[in-house]
Design a protein around this motif. Structure first.
Motif, PDB file in Angstrom:
ATOM      1  N   TRP A 118       8.243   6.000   5.059  1.00  0.00           N
ATOM      2  CA  TRP A 118       7.062   6.384   4.287  1.00  0.00           C
ATOM      3  C   TRP A 118       6.475   7.707   4.790  1.00  0.00           C
ATOM      4  CZ3 TRP A 118       1.484   4.411   5.052  1.00  0.00           C
ATOM      5  CH2 TRP A 118       0.704   4.729   3.938  1.00  0.00           C
ATOM      6  N   ASN A 143     -14.202  10.847   9.231  1.00  0.00           N
ATOM      7  CA  ASN A 143     -12.824  10.627   8.777  1.00  0.00           C
ATOM      8  C   ASN A 143     -12.744   9.964   7.414  1.00  0.00           C
ATOM      9  OD1 ASN A 143     -10.115   8.480   9.419  1.00  0.00           O
ATOM     10  ND2 ASN A 143      -9.898  10.662   9.076  1.00  0.00           N
ATOM     11  N   LYS A 189      -7.124   3.249   6.954  1.00  0.00           N
ATOM     12  CA  LYS A 189      -6.776   3.523   5.561  1.00  0.00           C
ATOM     13  C   LYS A 189      -5.291   3.321   5.296  1.00  0.00           C
ATOM     14  CE  LYS A 189      -8.717   7.492   6.161  1.00  0.00           C
ATOM     15  NZ  LYS A 189      -9.185   8.873   5.996  1.00  0.00           N
ATOM     16  N   SER A 190      -4.634   2.528   6.178  1.00  0.00           N
ATOM     17  CA  SER A 190      -3.240   2.134   5.950  1.00  0.00           C
ATOM     18  C   SER A 190      -2.967   0.924   6.827  1.00  0.00           C
ATOM     19  CB  SER A 190      -2.296   3.288   6.295  1.00  0.00           C
ATOM     20  OG  SER A 190      -2.384   3.583   7.663  1.00  0.00           O
ATOM     21  N   PHE A 197       0.827  -1.207   0.000  1.00  0.00           N
ATOM     22  CA  PHE A 197       0.000   0.000   0.000  1.00  0.00           C
ATOM     23  C   PHE A 197       0.863   1.260   0.000  1.00  0.00           C
ATOM     24  CE2 PHE A 197      -3.676   2.525   0.428  1.00  0.00           C
ATOM     25  CZ  PHE A 197      -3.435   3.489   1.387  1.00  0.00           C
ATOM     26  N   ARG A 242      -1.101   6.776  12.727  1.00  0.00           N
ATOM     27  CA  ARG A 242       0.215   6.248  12.343  1.00  0.00           C
ATOM     28  C   ARG A 242       1.299   6.940  13.153  1.00  0.00           C
ATOM     29  NH1 ARG A 242       0.493   7.441   6.207  1.00  0.00           N
ATOM     30  NH2 ARG A 242       2.691   6.979   6.625  1.00  0.00           N
ATOM     31  N   PHE A 264      -7.504  10.119  -0.235  1.00  0.00           N
ATOM     32  CA  PHE A 264      -7.880   8.697  -0.269  1.00  0.00           C
ATOM     33  C   PHE A 264      -8.833   8.458  -1.432  1.00  0.00           C
ATOM     34  CE2 PHE A 264      -8.177   4.626   1.640  1.00  0.00           C
ATOM     35  CZ  PHE A 264      -9.495   4.206   1.650  1.00  0.00           C
ATOM     36  N   ASP A 284      -6.294   8.708  10.204  1.00  0.00           N
ATOM     37  CA  ASP A 284      -5.325   7.648   9.929  1.00  0.00           C
ATOM     38  C   ASP A 284      -3.898   8.122  10.112  1.00  0.00           C
ATOM     39  OD1 ASP A 284      -3.733   5.817   7.747  1.00  0.00           O
ATOM     40  OD2 ASP A 284      -5.430   4.785   8.641  1.00  0.00           O
ATOM     41  N   LEU A 285      -3.586   9.284   9.566  1.00  0.00           N
ATOM     42  CA  LEU A 285      -2.196   9.775   9.654  1.00  0.00           C
ATOM     43  C   LEU A 285      -1.800  10.040  11.099  1.00  0.00           C
ATOM     44  CD1 LEU A 285       0.365  10.718   8.175  1.00  0.00           C
ATOM     45  CD2 LEU A 285      -0.691  13.001   8.043  1.00  0.00           C
ATOM     46  N   ASP A 335      -8.153  16.443  11.519  1.00  0.00           N
ATOM     47  CA  ASP A 335      -7.585  15.816  10.317  1.00  0.00           C
ATOM     48  C   ASP A 335      -8.153  16.552   9.106  1.00  0.00           C
ATOM     49  OD1 ASP A 335      -7.433  12.357   9.080  1.00  0.00           O
ATOM     50  OD2 ASP A 335      -6.587  14.231   8.345  1.00  0.00           O
ATOM     51  N   ASN A 336      -9.123  15.947   8.412  1.00  0.00           N
ATOM     52  CA  ASN A 336      -9.607  16.537   7.173  1.00  0.00           C
ATOM     53  C   ASN A 336     -10.610  17.673   7.375  1.00  0.00           C
ATOM     54  OD1 ASN A 336      -8.261  14.637   5.235  1.00  0.00           O
ATOM     55  ND2 ASN A 336      -9.388  13.194   6.532  1.00  0.00           N
ATOM     56  N   ASP A 381      -6.335  17.988   4.589  1.00  0.00           N
ATOM     57  CA  ASP A 381      -6.183  18.301   6.010  1.00  0.00           C
ATOM     58  C   ASP A 381      -6.589  19.759   6.251  1.00  0.00           C
ATOM     59  OD1 ASP A 381      -3.576  16.208   7.450  1.00  0.00           O
ATOM     60  OD2 ASP A 381      -5.266  15.740   6.134  1.00  0.00           O
ATOM     61  N   ASP A 425     -11.709  11.975   3.346  1.00  0.00           N
ATOM     62  CA  ASP A 425     -10.278  12.166   3.066  1.00  0.00           C
ATOM     63  C   ASP A 425     -10.125  12.228   1.550  1.00  0.00           C
ATOM     64  OD1 ASP A 425      -7.506   9.806   3.547  1.00  0.00           O
ATOM     65  OD2 ASP A 425      -7.638  11.672   2.441  1.00  0.00           O
TER      66      ASP A 425
END
Ligand code: F6P
Length: 398
Positions: free
Chosen positions: A92, A164, A361-362, A19, A329, A170, A325-326, A214-215, A252, A167
């Motif tokens: 990444w 969320n 999403k990851s 991915f 992570r 995505f 998601d970010l 986030d977004n 974002d 995005d």
């Protein structure tokens, strides 16, 4: 973060078919093309975007211009160490974060002149904010007032969680093509610590909340509605909203996106939406709600490497909610932990109670029970990790 041999590997984009590799090799070029189509940029910026397209697929990490306003930050974030390596060799998280930095460089975001401060993603963010789906979501607010308090709490928390999916980066990938509810036998919510979250924010308890957004658009609006609800119920008497200092990861949220979202609420047809919009506007005015845009928010490092001022701020709050998601992570070090690794173990570094509201999403995931993981893999192979159709509410309390 435990840096023992037991620590899981950090994600790198190198493995074809993975991915992360697809994001670097396919999604980033698609984003450049989307930006090129969105504005009449003229030959200079077009050439710069073409050069970035060549570089991010076949070149190596190049330094920032010597007069870049955030050069010192990027040097502190490891730019020198990664310069000269390919995008597929570096972490990444770094590759993605630096790609968006160079995209802004190419479109003149930082450069004094006609294109300074022009958000390359604004057209797609505004289109989404003014979509029919947003109308429906705002109109549905009027019915919430008739719900029992617990159901209203849950509806607004889940509104923020599933927001969320808004995005836009995505959406450019195969996974995220359509805003759809994919039929799957596995439960959408894979972990649910919302009882712990509510216990930290009791009614009238006057807690202090920090929400790391986030977004923009259809995610930021339900985030704002959750904050408005927590303030209105006295669960929270003070809230801080962290946004990005500049456009990032396509959708974002920046302060400009916050103002667009607020106006979307105050101009809404329904009384409930307008009421929330007015209260949020007043809360910003009287500093009950404060906005922050820390440079680290758009940096390439995990949260265990956050600077002292940010650490001190998060430590001051009753609860910090990390959206998306970010942020997830970054919270778990962007490492491929075994999915059953306890959430509390990998977040022990975080200075204070922390909640993650995230759609998957990851590949990164922690805190699942073995039966859930087995069921997901049996039903979907490894797609459950990246399809955006599953989510977690994970909380590490005191
Ligand atoms: O907006 P979110 O929820 O942080 O998702 C970001 C997406 O971008 C990615 O970085 C991939 O580009 C993944 O983390 C995720 O798919």
């Amino acid at each position: 973060m435990p840096d023992s041999p037991a620590a899981a590997p950090v994600l790198v984009g190198g493995a074809p078919g993975s991915f992360p590799h697809s994001v670097l090799a396919e999604r980033h070029p698609a984003i450049i093309r989307q930006v090129q189509d969105a504005f009449p940029y003229g030959p200079d910026i077009r050439r710069a975007l073409d050069a970035l397209l060549d570089n991010c697929t076949g070149g190596t990490i190049e330094p920032l211009p010597g007069d870049a306003p955030d050069l010192a930050h990027w040097q502190a974030w490891g730019l020198a160490e990664h310069t000269g390596r390919t995008w597929f060799e570096v972490p990444w998280l770094f590759a993605e974060s630096y790609f968006y930095r160079l995209l802004l460089e190419a479109v003149g975001w930082f450069t004094p002149g006609p294109w300074q401060g022009i958000d390359p993603f604004r057209p797609s963010k505004l289109a989404e904010l003014h979509s029919a789906e947003t109308d429906e979501e705002l109109a549905a607010l009027d019915a919430l007032d008739d719900l029992p308090p617990d159901d209203r709490d849950r509806a607004l928390l889940h509104g923020s969680l599933w927001g969320n999916r808004a995005d836009l980066g995505f959406r450019l990938s195969a996974e995220g093509g359509a805003d759809r509810h994919e039929e799957t036998s596995a439960p959408p919510l894979l972990a649910d610590d919302s009882d712990t979250l509510w216990a930290l924010l009791p009614p009238g308890g006057g807690a202090s909340l920090c929400l790391v957004a986030d977004n923009a658009g259809r995610e930021l609006v339900p985030d704002l509605l959750l904050i408005a609800h927590l303030l209105a119920t006295g669960r929270v008497t003070r809230a801080v909203l962290h946004l990005k200092p500049h456009p990032y990861f396509v959708s974002d949220a920046t302060t400009a996106d916050l103002l667009d979202a607020l106006r979307r609420l105050t101009d809404a047809p329904g009384e409930a939406a307008r009421g929330h919009g007015r209260r949020l506007w007043e809360a910003l005015d009287d500093d009950t709600l404060t906005v922050r845009a820390h440079p680290f928010s758009a940096g390439p490092l995990p949260y265990d490497a956050m600077p002292a001022d940010l650490r001190a701020e998060f430590a001051r709050h009753t609860l910090t909610v990390l959206k998306g998601d970010l942020n997830y992570r970054r919270l778990v070090g962007d490492r491929l932990w075994p999915p059953t690794t306890p959430f509390a173990d990998v977040t022990a570094h975080f200075p204070g109670p922390v909640a993650a509201l995230r759609t998957l999403k990851s590949d990164v995931i922690t805190g699942l029970d073995a039966r859930t993981e087995a069921g997901l893999t049996a039903a979907e192979g490894q797609r459950w990790r990246t399809s955006g159709t599953h989510a977690v509410i994970q909380v590490r309390g005191k």
